[in-house]
Design an enzyme around this catalytic site. Sequence first.
Site, short mmCIF file in Angstrom:
data_model
loop_
_atom_site.label_atom_id
_atom_site.label_comp_id
_atom_site.label_asym_id
_atom_site.label_seq_id
_atom_site.Cartn_x
_atom_site.Cartn_y
_atom_site.Cartn_z
N ARG A 45 0.76 -0.98 -0.21
CA ARG A 45 0.01 -0.03 0.16
C ARG A 45 0.96 1.15 -0.04
O ARG A 45 1.81 1.63 1.08
CB ARG A 45 -0.91 0.14 1.07
CG ARG A 45 -1.81 1.17 1.14
CD ARG A 45 -2.71 1.07 2.29
NE ARG A 45 -4.01 2.15 2.35
CZ ARG A 45 -3.90 3.37 2.87
NH1 ARG A 45 -2.77 3.71 3.72
NH2 ARG A 45 -4.82 4.29 2.82
N GLY A 46 0.80 2.00 -1.09
CA GLY A 46 1.70 3.13 -1.21
C GLY A 46 1.87 4.23 -0.11
O GLY A 46 2.92 4.37 0.01
N GLU A 47 0.72 4.56 0.43
CA GLU A 47 0.65 5.48 1.26
C GLU A 47 1.29 5.23 2.60
O GLU A 47 1.67 6.04 3.48
CB GLU A 47 -0.93 5.92 1.71
CG GLU A 47 -1.81 6.46 0.57
CD GLU A 47 -3.28 6.92 0.83
OE1 GLU A 47 -3.22 6.68 2.06
OE2 GLU A 47 -3.89 6.89 0.10
N THR A 49 4.32 2.84 2.95
CA THR A 49 5.55 2.30 2.79
C THR A 49 6.28 2.67 1.58
O THR A 49 7.34 2.47 1.44
CB THR A 49 5.35 0.88 2.84
OG1 THR A 49 4.75 0.35 1.69
CG2 THR A 49 4.93 0.05 3.99
N GLU A 112 -4.99 -7.92 -5.83
CA GLU A 112 -3.68 -8.42 -5.97
C GLU A 112 -3.05 -9.67 -5.31
O GLU A 112 -2.66 -10.64 -5.79
CB GLU A 112 -2.49 -7.06 -5.81
CG GLU A 112 -2.06 -6.26 -6.87
CD GLU A 112 -0.82 -5.19 -6.34
OE1 GLU A 112 -0.75 -4.48 -7.26
OE2 GLU A 112 -0.59 -5.77 -5.18
#
Length: 492
Positions: A45-47, A49, A112
Amino acid sequence: MDTVNDIESGIQLVSSASNDHNGWIDISSSSFARTWTYDVFLSFRGEDTRRNFVAYLFQALCNKGIYTYKDDQRLEKGKSISPELLQAIQESLFSVIIFSKGYASLTWCLEELVKIMECHQIIGQFVLPIFYDVDPSDVRKQRNSFADAFAKHERDQSPEKVQKWKEALSQAAGLSGWHSCNFSDDNELVEKLVQDLHSQLHHFESPPGEHNLAGVGSRMEEVISLMDLRNAEAVRIVGIHGKARIGKTTIARALFDRLSDKYEAACFLDDVGQISSKHGVDYLQEILLSEMLKLRNVKIRSTSEGMSMMTRRFRHLRSLIVLDDVDHADQLKALAGNRNWFGGGSRIVITTRDGELLLKCGADSTYKVCGLSYKEAKQLFTVHAFGSRTPGAFRQHFIGPICSICRLPSSLKAWASLVRGRDVTWTEIFQPIGSVLCGCLAATYLIGFITLFIIVFKVIFLGADFPDFMDPSKRIRKYSPTFSFHPFPKNP
């Protein structure tokens, strides 16, 4: 060690009861034989890490030459996962799932995950979960932040889809993984993770058993024993010597592939002698500095500058360096001139045809490579000539004679190329030998004919006494031609 057998993929997952982060995958017995596009697929999850842990991990993987897929174009809320992303997952050898507190809040992360677990079960993809500031049991049982995320999904999504996501989370969290709380900081976790991934990928980059083919494995183990790897403080220099094309480079390459991931920095310099004579030893210094320090376009103005730079930059690195096919002491002086250049525990391996050169450079141990045994020669010839096919009765007959005469790996491979992939006869196999023998025989007859012609000419036209030719001393004294060669002119 607790062992869990994965029935679907035949993969053995090994976990450590005492230390979770030491758990890893034993792929040596895996039947996974597919080709893949990416070495590693990162799911995160981009936000949570992207700017810290994932950024460090991605850069470290790239520095090790591990081809990694990281999707930076994240999907907006409500959009379905793209076919390109699904294909990237399916074409990856490893999937690394980074579970963070907000991982389950986004539907595309869960989609995913479902695809990753399908690839794990159906095609045997290797899956490694990383629990980043979350408890593995929270992921497995959907508690705390994961419970909050699913409470929201249950209001917005169908029960079937939510149930599929929960099952995928439970399965993934049940695999042996790495917990960030077991490490002092992100850098330590990234370093250990990349090191293990790099080591595991070596099993796929080299065909199974290649290093044991034709005695390479046993010779490699003998060299490793001379390296004294248990001594973590000393810097040791080990030499491998033998005549040309006997397998020195193959042994050194196998050794490098086996050990390189255990060192902070590693470099294999091919054809040191040839490249040095063509481009200069400072060119090799630039390559060595670039590889060891992970820098691009390192430029030095002189050999002495390169030596000075290596002294400063290598002394704190535990290094493995292989200098292949060295033929002059100056090359060793410029590339590994002093043990003080390298950090404790470093190992320098030198291959050369000149055993005396190794003694002059002060090598701690040397290993002489000898020819293959008959059994090893037969194994090498059979593999290169017939591959996995069983040779017919006719072909089996000429394996013995060839392997009895020829014990050099390069020569055996050359003979094997004559029969690979086609039907041959004895005439075709031994035609090269026959041509050489016929040439030698013709030359012998020609020399004899010329000698007889000279004798007859001298007897008939110069009045020589034929019986004198029967006395070697007279023949040499009276009838042999004389030649005078003076390298310097006589004084007048």
